[in-house]
Design a protein around this motif. Structure first.
Motif, short mmCIF file in Angstrom:
data_model
loop_
_atom_site.label_atom_id
_atom_site.label_comp_id
_atom_site.label_asym_id
_atom_site.label_seq_id
_atom_site.Cartn_x
_atom_site.Cartn_y
_atom_site.Cartn_z
N ALA A 63 0.83 -1.22 0.00
CA ALA A 63 0.00 0.00 0.00
C ALA A 63 0.85 1.25 0.00
CB ALA A 63 -0.94 -0.01 1.20
N SER A 64 1.91 1.24 0.81
CA SER A 64 2.80 2.40 0.91
C SER A 64 3.53 2.64 -0.41
CB SER A 64 3.80 2.17 2.04
OG SER A 64 4.74 3.21 2.07
N THR A 65 4.05 1.58 -1.01
CA THR A 65 4.81 1.72 -2.26
C THR A 65 3.89 2.13 -3.41
OG1 THR A 65 6.44 0.13 -1.47
CG2 THR A 65 6.42 0.58 -3.83
N LEU A 66 2.68 1.58 -3.46
CA LEU A 66 1.73 2.01 -4.49
C LEU A 66 1.41 3.50 -4.36
CD1 LEU A 66 -0.75 -1.01 -4.45
CD2 LEU A 66 0.71 -0.34 -6.37
N HIS A 67 1.27 3.96 -3.12
CA HIS A 67 1.02 5.39 -2.89
C HIS A 67 2.18 6.23 -3.42
CE1 HIS A 67 -0.62 8.93 -0.71
NE2 HIS A 67 0.66 9.24 -0.63
N GLU A 68 3.40 5.80 -3.11
CA GLU A 68 4.58 6.55 -3.57
C GLU A 68 4.69 6.54 -5.10
OE1 GLU A 68 6.23 8.53 -1.62
OE2 GLU A 68 5.11 7.79 0.11
N LEU A 69 4.38 5.40 -5.71
CA LEU A 69 4.36 5.33 -7.18
C LEU A 69 3.29 6.26 -7.75
CD1 LEU A 69 4.97 1.51 -7.66
CD2 LEU A 69 6.41 3.34 -8.61
N GLY A 70 2.17 6.39 -7.03
CA GLY A 70 1.13 7.33 -7.43
C GLY A 70 1.62 8.76 -7.39
N ARG A 71 2.37 9.10 -6.33
CA ARG A 71 2.93 10.45 -6.22
C ARG A 71 3.90 10.73 -7.36
NH1 ARG A 71 5.70 12.88 -3.09
NH2 ARG A 71 7.01 11.24 -2.29
N LEU A 72 4.71 9.72 -7.71
CA LEU A 72 5.65 9.88 -8.82
C LEU A 72 4.91 10.11 -10.13
CD1 LEU A 72 8.59 7.29 -8.60
CD2 LEU A 72 8.71 9.77 -8.52
N ALA A 73 3.90 9.29 -10.38
CA ALA A 73 3.11 9.43 -11.61
C ALA A 73 2.47 10.82 -11.66
CB ALA A 73 2.05 8.33 -11.68
N GLN A 74 1.96 11.26 -10.52
CA GLN A 74 1.35 12.60 -10.44
C GLN A 74 2.37 13.68 -10.76
OE1 GLN A 74 -0.77 13.28 -6.74
NE2 GLN A 74 -0.62 15.49 -6.96
N ALA A 75 3.57 13.56 -10.19
CA ALA A 75 4.63 14.55 -10.42
C ALA A 75 5.04 14.59 -11.90
CB ALA A 75 5.85 14.23 -9.56
N GLN A 76 4.89 13.46 -12.58
CA GLN A 76 5.27 13.39 -14.00
C GLN A 76 4.09 13.65 -14.92
OE1 GLN A 76 7.37 9.51 -13.68
NE2 GLN A 76 9.22 10.64 -14.24
N GLY A 77 2.96 14.09 -14.33
CA GLY A 77 1.80 14.45 -15.14
C GLY A 77 0.97 13.28 -15.64
N GLU A 78 1.26 12.08 -15.13
CA GLU A 78 0.51 10.88 -15.54
C GLU A 78 -0.67 10.71 -14.57
OE1 GLU A 78 3.43 7.76 -15.39
OE2 GLU A 78 4.80 8.85 -16.69
#
Length: 196
Positions: A63-78
């Motif tokens: 859950a934690s890693t999926l959240h962080e991957l979500g933040r990364l995707a958000q930062a990259q405009g995805e």
């Protein structure tokens, strides 16, 4: 220095085959890479950590890693990918009953909905998150959701409500000496300037 320590720890844990520790060090190294603007490297490290967590069945880690991957995707405009990852993370946190985690991911989903122009959905998410954070007494999170709800009220054309919410957020940010206070102060000044 932190990176060097985690790399050293990771090397030892790989030799010992300590999978949980390997996943933790990879996660920490991903956070450091992200902080240094190395987003592709951060994603690679998070992905590697996630694979181990999935093999171990470590739901909290997943859950934690999926959240962080979500933040990364958000930062990259995805934004579509960010929403998918946050929703997956949120489902796990709900099963675990992790109230603080639910609030954090729900709030991030609210921001993604806002960026996608889905204002009604964004408002729902921020209100859900705010209710949890008020119960938990998480002041920084309360102020973040109030700030976002202020932006949404402005979007709806209710400048009076927007200013009220932003002032409430600002009081908390100032009390916490948060760097977010300056951002909220600027939004409030712009809003009140336009309201005159």
């Amino acid at each position: 220095e932190s990176k060097a320590k985690h790399e050293e720890s990771l090397s030892i844990r790989r030799k010992l085959g300590e999978q949980r520790g390997i996943a933790t060090d990879l996660h920490q190294l991903a956070m450091l890479a992200e902080a240094q603007g190395e987003l592709d490297e951060a994603r690679r490290l998070y992905d590697e950590s996630l694979q181990i967590e999935q093999k171990l069945g470590d739901q909290r880690g997943i859950a934690s890693t999926l959240h962080e991957l979500g933040r990364l995707a958000q930062a990259q405009g995805e934004l579509g990918e960010a929403r998918r990852l946050y929703e997956e993370s949120l489902q796990i946190k709900q099963k675990l009953g992790d109230q603080s985690g639910i609030a954090i991911t729900t709030s991030q989903l609210g921001i993604v909905h806002y960026l996608l122009g889905e204002f009604a959905e964004s408002k729902i998410k921020h209100k859900e998150s705010l209710a949890i954070r008020r119960k938990l007494g998480e002041q920084q999170g309360i102020a973040i959701d109030l700030h976002q709800l202020g932006l949404l009220a402005e979007q709806e054309g209710d400048r009076t409500e927007a200013a009220r919410l932003l002032r409430e957020a600002l009081r908390i940010f100032e009390r916490l000496k948060s760097p977010y206070a300056e951002v909220t102060r600027r939004v409030l000044a712009r809003l009140e300037g336009r309201a005159e």
